[in-house]
Design a protein around this motif. Sequence first.
Motif, PDB file in Angstrom:
ATOM      1  N   PRO A  45       0.654  -1.095   0.034  1.00  0.00           N
ATOM      2  CA  PRO A  45      -0.312   0.071   0.013  1.00  0.00           C
ATOM      3  C   PRO A  45       0.386   1.356  -0.131  1.00  0.00           C
ATOM      4  O   PRO A  45       2.263   1.732   0.134  1.00  0.00           O
ATOM      5  CB  PRO A  45      -1.195  -0.230   0.933  1.00  0.00           C
ATOM      6  N   PHE A  46       0.094   2.216  -0.357  1.00  0.00           N
ATOM      7  CA  PHE A  46       1.243   3.571  -0.329  1.00  0.00           C
ATOM      8  C   PHE A  46      -0.246   4.865  -0.681  1.00  0.00           C
ATOM      9  O   PHE A  46      -1.276   4.367  -0.149  1.00  0.00           O
ATOM     10  CB  PHE A  46       1.947   4.177  -1.918  1.00  0.00           C
ATOM     11  N   THR A  47       0.342   6.183  -0.268  1.00  0.00           N
ATOM     12  CA  THR A  47      -1.043   6.924  -0.304  1.00  0.00           C
ATOM     13  C   THR A  47      -1.038   7.807  -1.862  1.00  0.00           C
ATOM     14  O   THR A  47       0.211   8.234  -2.406  1.00  0.00           O
ATOM     15  CB  THR A  47      -0.710   8.239   1.044  1.00  0.00           C
ATOM     16  N   ALA A  48      -2.195   8.134  -1.497  1.00  0.00           N
ATOM     17  CA  ALA A  48      -2.372   8.853  -2.842  1.00  0.00           C
ATOM     18  C   ALA A  48      -3.108  10.075  -2.560  1.00  0.00           C
ATOM     19  O   ALA A  48      -4.497   9.656  -1.818  1.00  0.00           O
ATOM     20  CB  ALA A  48      -3.693   8.082  -3.764  1.00  0.00           C
ATOM     21  N   SER A  49      -3.417  11.380  -3.078  1.00  0.00           N
ATOM     22  CA  SER A  49      -3.965  12.567  -2.518  1.00  0.00           C
ATOM     23  C   SER A  49      -4.508  13.046  -3.817  1.00  0.00           C
ATOM     24  O   SER A  49      -3.440  13.626  -4.511  1.00  0.00           O
ATOM     25  CB  SER A  49      -2.771  12.996  -1.747  1.00  0.00           C
ATOM     26  N   ARG A  68      -9.059   1.249  -3.381  1.00  0.00           N
ATOM     27  CA  ARG A  68      -8.783   2.611  -2.654  1.00  0.00           C
ATOM     28  C   ARG A  68      -9.309   2.004  -1.010  1.00  0.00           C
ATOM     29  O   ARG A  68     -10.667   1.602  -0.908  1.00  0.00           O
ATOM     30  CB  ARG A  68      -8.792   3.308  -3.494  1.00  0.00           C
ATOM     31  N   VAL A  69      -8.704   2.568  -0.548  1.00  0.00           N
ATOM     32  CA  VAL A  69      -9.380   2.865   0.977  1.00  0.00           C
ATOM     33  C   VAL A  69      -9.001   4.450   1.257  1.00  0.00           C
ATOM     34  O   VAL A  69      -8.331   4.560   1.412  1.00  0.00           O
ATOM     35  CB  VAL A  69      -9.271   1.952   2.295  1.00  0.00           C
ATOM     36  N   PRO A  70     -10.650   4.814   1.946  1.00  0.00           N
ATOM     37  CA  PRO A  70     -10.057   6.555   2.009  1.00  0.00           C
ATOM     38  C   PRO A  70      -9.417   6.507   3.627  1.00  0.00           C
ATOM     39  O   PRO A  70      -9.843   5.746   3.975  1.00  0.00           O
ATOM     40  CB  PRO A  70     -11.665   6.664   2.079  1.00  0.00           C
ATOM     41  N   VAL A  71      -9.072   7.524   3.532  1.00  0.00           N
ATOM     42  CA  VAL A  71      -7.929   8.184   4.816  1.00  0.00           C
ATOM     43  C   VAL A  71      -8.922   9.286   5.435  1.00  0.00           C
ATOM     44  O   VAL A  71      -8.836   9.946   4.693  1.00  0.00           O
ATOM     45  CB  VAL A  71      -6.889   8.403   4.613  1.00  0.00           C
ATOM     46  N   GLY A  72     -10.017   9.139   5.892  1.00  0.00           N
ATOM     47  CA  GLY A  72     -10.904  10.264   6.073  1.00  0.00           C
ATOM     48  C   GLY A  72     -11.953   9.875   5.218  1.00  0.00           C
ATOM     49  O   GLY A  72     -12.508   9.298   5.054  1.00  0.00           O
ATOM     50  N   THR A  73     -12.865  11.030   4.366  1.00  0.00           N
ATOM     51  CA  THR A  73     -13.059  11.085   3.430  1.00  0.00           C
ATOM     52  C   THR A  73     -13.247  10.364   2.462  1.00  0.00           C
ATOM     53  O   THR A  73     -11.613  10.285   2.050  1.00  0.00           O
ATOM     54  CB  THR A  73     -13.752  12.465   3.221  1.00  0.00           C
TER      55      THR A  73
END
Length: 124
Positions: A45-49, A68-73
């Motif tokens: 996993p990595f972060t997408a913004s 993809r799993v949301p981090v917040g909304t």
Amino acid sequence: MREGIASVVTLGAMLSALLSTPALAAPPARLTPAEIQSTFFNGEPFTASTPSNVKFKMTFSADGKMKRVPVGTGRRGEGTWKLSKDGFCSAWKGAKDNCFTVVSAGDNKWSVLKGSAIMATWSK
């Protein structure tokens, strides 16, 4: 003579400032499809913004699946990916394929582009 030297120094300073502007800087390094696969499409996993700063934990598996799993909304999603000539293409469930390139954007950061538009920033 002094005026001539001063003019050359001033011209040199102006030229140096002009050539160091971002518009004339070398473009960011574009990742090859093989680099995209080994860096991101390996099941880790990595972060997408997004440009509006919505963040997701992204996982691209070697079998061509992604989630993809949301981090917040944000909304969860699943889909598929494949490498293309210049980068990769992906489709979220129920949507059509979109193709992207990936360019370096700093230490452990990459911009995901559709044409010249930044669609996301990936980080590790």
